[in-house]
Scaffold this active site. Structure first.
Site, PDB file in Angstrom:
ATOM      1  CB  SER A 234      -0.839   0.003   1.283  1.00  0.00           C
ATOM      2  OG  SER A 234      -1.459   1.252   1.461  1.00  0.00           O
ATOM      3  CE1 TYR A 247      -4.094  -1.891   5.063  1.00  0.00           C
ATOM      4  CE2 TYR A 247      -3.230   0.279   4.546  1.00  0.00           C
ATOM      5  CZ  TYR A 247      -3.740  -0.939   4.134  1.00  0.00           C
ATOM      6  OH  TYR A 247      -3.899  -1.195   2.792  1.00  0.00           O
TER       7      TYR A 247
HETATM    8  N1  NAD Z   1      -8.661  -0.600  -1.168  1.00  0.00           N
HETATM    9  C1  NAD Z   1      -7.648   0.259  -1.145  1.00  0.00           C
HETATM   10  O1  NAD Z   1      -7.844   1.475  -1.260  1.00  0.00           O
HETATM   11  C2  NAD Z   1      -6.240  -0.257  -0.998  1.00  0.00           C
HETATM   12  C3  NAD Z   1      -5.183   0.645  -1.201  1.00  0.00           C
HETATM   13  C4  NAD Z   1      -3.878   0.180  -1.102  1.00  0.00           C
HETATM   14  C5  NAD Z   1      -3.631  -1.139  -0.812  1.00  0.00           C
HETATM   15  N2  NAD Z   1      -4.679  -2.003  -0.604  1.00  0.00           N
HETATM   16  C6  NAD Z   1      -4.336  -3.392  -0.301  1.00  0.00           C
HETATM   17  O2  NAD Z   1      -4.889  -4.209  -1.298  1.00  0.00           O
HETATM   18  C7  NAD Z   1      -5.235  -5.467  -0.758  1.00  0.00           C
HETATM   19  C8  NAD Z   1      -6.685  -5.765  -1.075  1.00  0.00           C
HETATM   20  O3  NAD Z   1      -7.470  -4.743  -0.529  1.00  0.00           O
HETATM   21  P1  NAD Z   1      -9.003  -4.503  -0.944  1.00  0.00           P
HETATM   22  O4  NAD Z   1      -9.328  -3.100  -0.608  1.00  0.00           O
HETATM   23  O5  NAD Z   1      -9.229  -4.992  -2.310  1.00  0.00           O
HETATM   24  O6  NAD Z   1      -9.717  -5.422   0.145  1.00  0.00           O
HETATM   25  P2  NAD Z   1     -11.209  -5.985   0.260  1.00  0.00           P
HETATM   26  O7  NAD Z   1     -11.590  -5.796   1.679  1.00  0.00           O
HETATM   27  O8  NAD Z   1     -12.093  -5.420  -0.810  1.00  0.00           O
HETATM   28  O9  NAD Z   1     -10.970  -7.547  -0.056  1.00  0.00           O
HETATM   29  C9  NAD Z   1     -10.129  -8.290   0.742  1.00  0.00           C
HETATM   30  C10 NAD Z   1     -10.432  -9.761   0.538  1.00  0.00           C
HETATM   31  O10 NAD Z   1      -9.556 -10.482   1.410  1.00  0.00           O
HETATM   32  C11 NAD Z   1     -10.291 -11.490   2.072  1.00  0.00           C
HETATM   33  N3  NAD Z   1      -9.660 -11.786   3.360  1.00  0.00           N
HETATM   34  C12 NAD Z   1      -9.642 -11.033   4.489  1.00  0.00           C
HETATM   35  N4  NAD Z   1      -8.976 -11.670   5.459  1.00  0.00           N
HETATM   36  C13 NAD Z   1      -8.545 -12.852   4.954  1.00  0.00           C
HETATM   37  C14 NAD Z   1      -7.815 -13.947   5.480  1.00  0.00           C
HETATM   38  N5  NAD Z   1      -7.390 -13.959   6.751  1.00  0.00           N
HETATM   39  N6  NAD Z   1      -7.549 -14.984   4.658  1.00  0.00           N
HETATM   40  C15 NAD Z   1      -7.992 -15.000   3.377  1.00  0.00           C
HETATM   41  N7  NAD Z   1      -8.705 -14.002   2.837  1.00  0.00           N
HETATM   42  C16 NAD Z   1      -8.976 -12.931   3.617  1.00  0.00           C
HETATM   43  C17 NAD Z   1     -11.694 -10.930   2.219  1.00  0.00           C
HETATM   44  O11 NAD Z   1     -12.652 -11.966   2.382  1.00  0.00           O
HETATM   45  C18 NAD Z   1     -11.853 -10.169   0.899  1.00  0.00           C
HETATM   46  O12 NAD Z   1     -12.400 -10.982  -0.108  1.00  0.00           O
HETATM   47  C19 NAD Z   1      -4.966  -5.381   0.755  1.00  0.00           C
HETATM   48  O13 NAD Z   1      -3.728  -5.966   1.049  1.00  0.00           O
HETATM   49  C20 NAD Z   1      -4.937  -3.890   1.009  1.00  0.00           C
HETATM   50  O14 NAD Z   1      -4.138  -3.557   2.103  1.00  0.00           O
HETATM   51  C21 NAD Z   1      -5.976  -1.581  -0.694  1.00  0.00           C
END
Ligand code: NAD
Length: 359
Positions: A234, A247
């Site tokens: 991130s 985080y």
């Molecule tokens: N959304 C953002 O703005 C953003 C920005 C930068 C980085 N990220 C990173 O991108 C990645 C995905 O984020 P997102 O926003 O798409 O998340 P999201 O919440 O939309 O989806 C996350 C998925 O991970 C699954 N999950 C959660 N805990 C789990 C576990 N213990 N084992 C297996 N699966 C699990 C959930 O069921 C879900 O399907 C993360 O690592 C997040 O830190 C997100």
């Protein structure tokens, strides 16, 4: 049995992949109704020398092998479908947290580009439904759902074994699953901090530990084959985040793991990199109408003067030099760069529309 699966099957896949990558499906002894009788099949005994014996037999076979039976172990059916024009043709990929958000976007792109993809997620309903949708489109490559908790070692070990049984090995592991619970020092409980650290930091170690075992076996049998472990990090892994330290701390730590795994694994041609996206405003984390951050921030009055969700969104978009949020396609462009670039490892690639710049 799991040990033998992870040792024998990826080795055999590489022996068969001299010219182009193959996939191999495994059936334990007794799982196939009839023994394979095709003239292109090999039959060997399961012994300490089974891999050396198979390697010699495959080299001298002088024909396309379609099935291999290892007595006392099982049968491997070889799939060699026509190669398309995708950027990850016939590669085998795992995407954790692949049921929604960035993970689902990455899965879709990989599928469209010819990879066989395993969606590994805690959410079995959403994950299975997504995989069924992907497999309903007629194509040669396939998606598989494996219910996985990335914070649990046994669950991740099972994920790797299921992937190897279905496809024969692994070329790309994307550690994407992550959770976000923001909070100040006064608000954050030790329990929530612990959970965040488990899922966002420790789980990356668990995934790399079990994925690298298979990648190493493949390297032993096809030393010119490069593979990848990619962590979706991130922008908060590059710069502190106010009242969001649990985080940011886990994500900073993830970059330390990436750099260290990269040093350990490059001798096996396993590259390890992180991608550091900016905010995915159109994804569920931000845009969900009930639980998303936009609606939360609107209710909490976090953005002065904001009256609608769109006002809140515009406020955050204005903080990005590119004027918009990050998308799965933006992330995929970085993922392709990492996969295709053989001369780089241990990097944290920002995809932030200019919001974070490296020194
Ligand atoms: N959304 C953002 O703005 C953003 C920005 C930068 C980085 N990220 C990173 O991108 C990645 C995905 O984020 P997102 O926003 O798409 O998340 P999201 O919440 O939309 O989806 C996350 C998925 O991970 C699954 N999950 C959660 N805990 C789990 C576990 N213990 N084992 C297996 N699966 C699990 C959930 O069921 C879900 O399907 C993360 O690592 C997040 O830190 C997100």
């Amino acid at each position: 049995m799991q040990n033998q699966i992870n040792k024998i099957i990826p080795a055999v896949r590489m022996m068969l992949s001299a010219d182009s990558l193959k996939t191999v499906k495994f059936f334990a002894e007794g799982e196939l109704y009839e023994p394979v009788k095709s003239i292109e099949s090999l039959v060997v005994d399961n012994s300490d020398h089974v891999l050396t014996e198979l390697s010699e037999k495959i080299k001298s076979a002088g024909k396309k092998i379609e099935a291999i039976t290892i007595k006392g172990f099982g049968t491997l059916l070889v799939a060699d479908y026509p190669k398309g024009n995708g950027r990850v043709e016939q590669r085998i990929a795992i995407v954790t947290g692949g049921a929604q958000g960035f993970g689902a976007g990455i899965v879709e792109h990989l599928m469209q580009n010819g990879a066989n993809v395993v969606v590994a997620d805690l959410n079995a309903e959403k994950g299975q439904e997504f995989v069924d949708e992907l497999n309903a489109t007629k194509r040669n490559n396939k998606a598989l759902f494996v219910k996985t908790n990335v914070a649990d070692a046994a669950s991740v070990e099972n994920l790797i074994a299921e992937t190897v049984k279905e496809f024969g090995g692994l070329d790309l592991f994307i550690s994407n699953a992550g959770i976000l619970r923001a909070g100040s020092l006064d608000e954050m409980t030790p329990e929530t901090f612990e959970l965040m650290t488990k899922v966002n930091y420790s789980a990356y170690f668990i995934c790399a530990k079990y994925a690298s075992k298979v990648l190493k076996v493949q390297n032993q049998w096809k030393p010119d084959h490069f593979t990848d472990i990619i962590q979706i990090n991130s922008k908060s892994g590059l710069k502190g985040s106010n009242k969001n330290f649990a985080y940011a701390g886990g994500k900073f730590g993830g970059i330390g793991l990436t750099q260290s795994f990269a040093l350990e694994l490059m001798p096996y041609r396993i590259k390890v990199n992180s991608v550091c996206p900016g905010n995915f405003f159109d994804g569920p984390l931000w845009a969900d109408p009930e639980t998303g951050l936009f609606v939360q921030y609107l209710r909490a009055g976090k953005v002065p003067g904001a009256k609608t969700i769109d006002d809140v969104k515009r406020f955050y978009e204005a903080q990005v030099p590119a004027g918009r949020g990050c998308t799965p396609l933006d992330v995929m462009r970085a993922v392709y760069y990492i996969i295709e670039q053989e001369y780089e490892t241990g990097q944290a690639v920002p995809v932030t529309g200019g919001q974070n710049m490296l020194n």
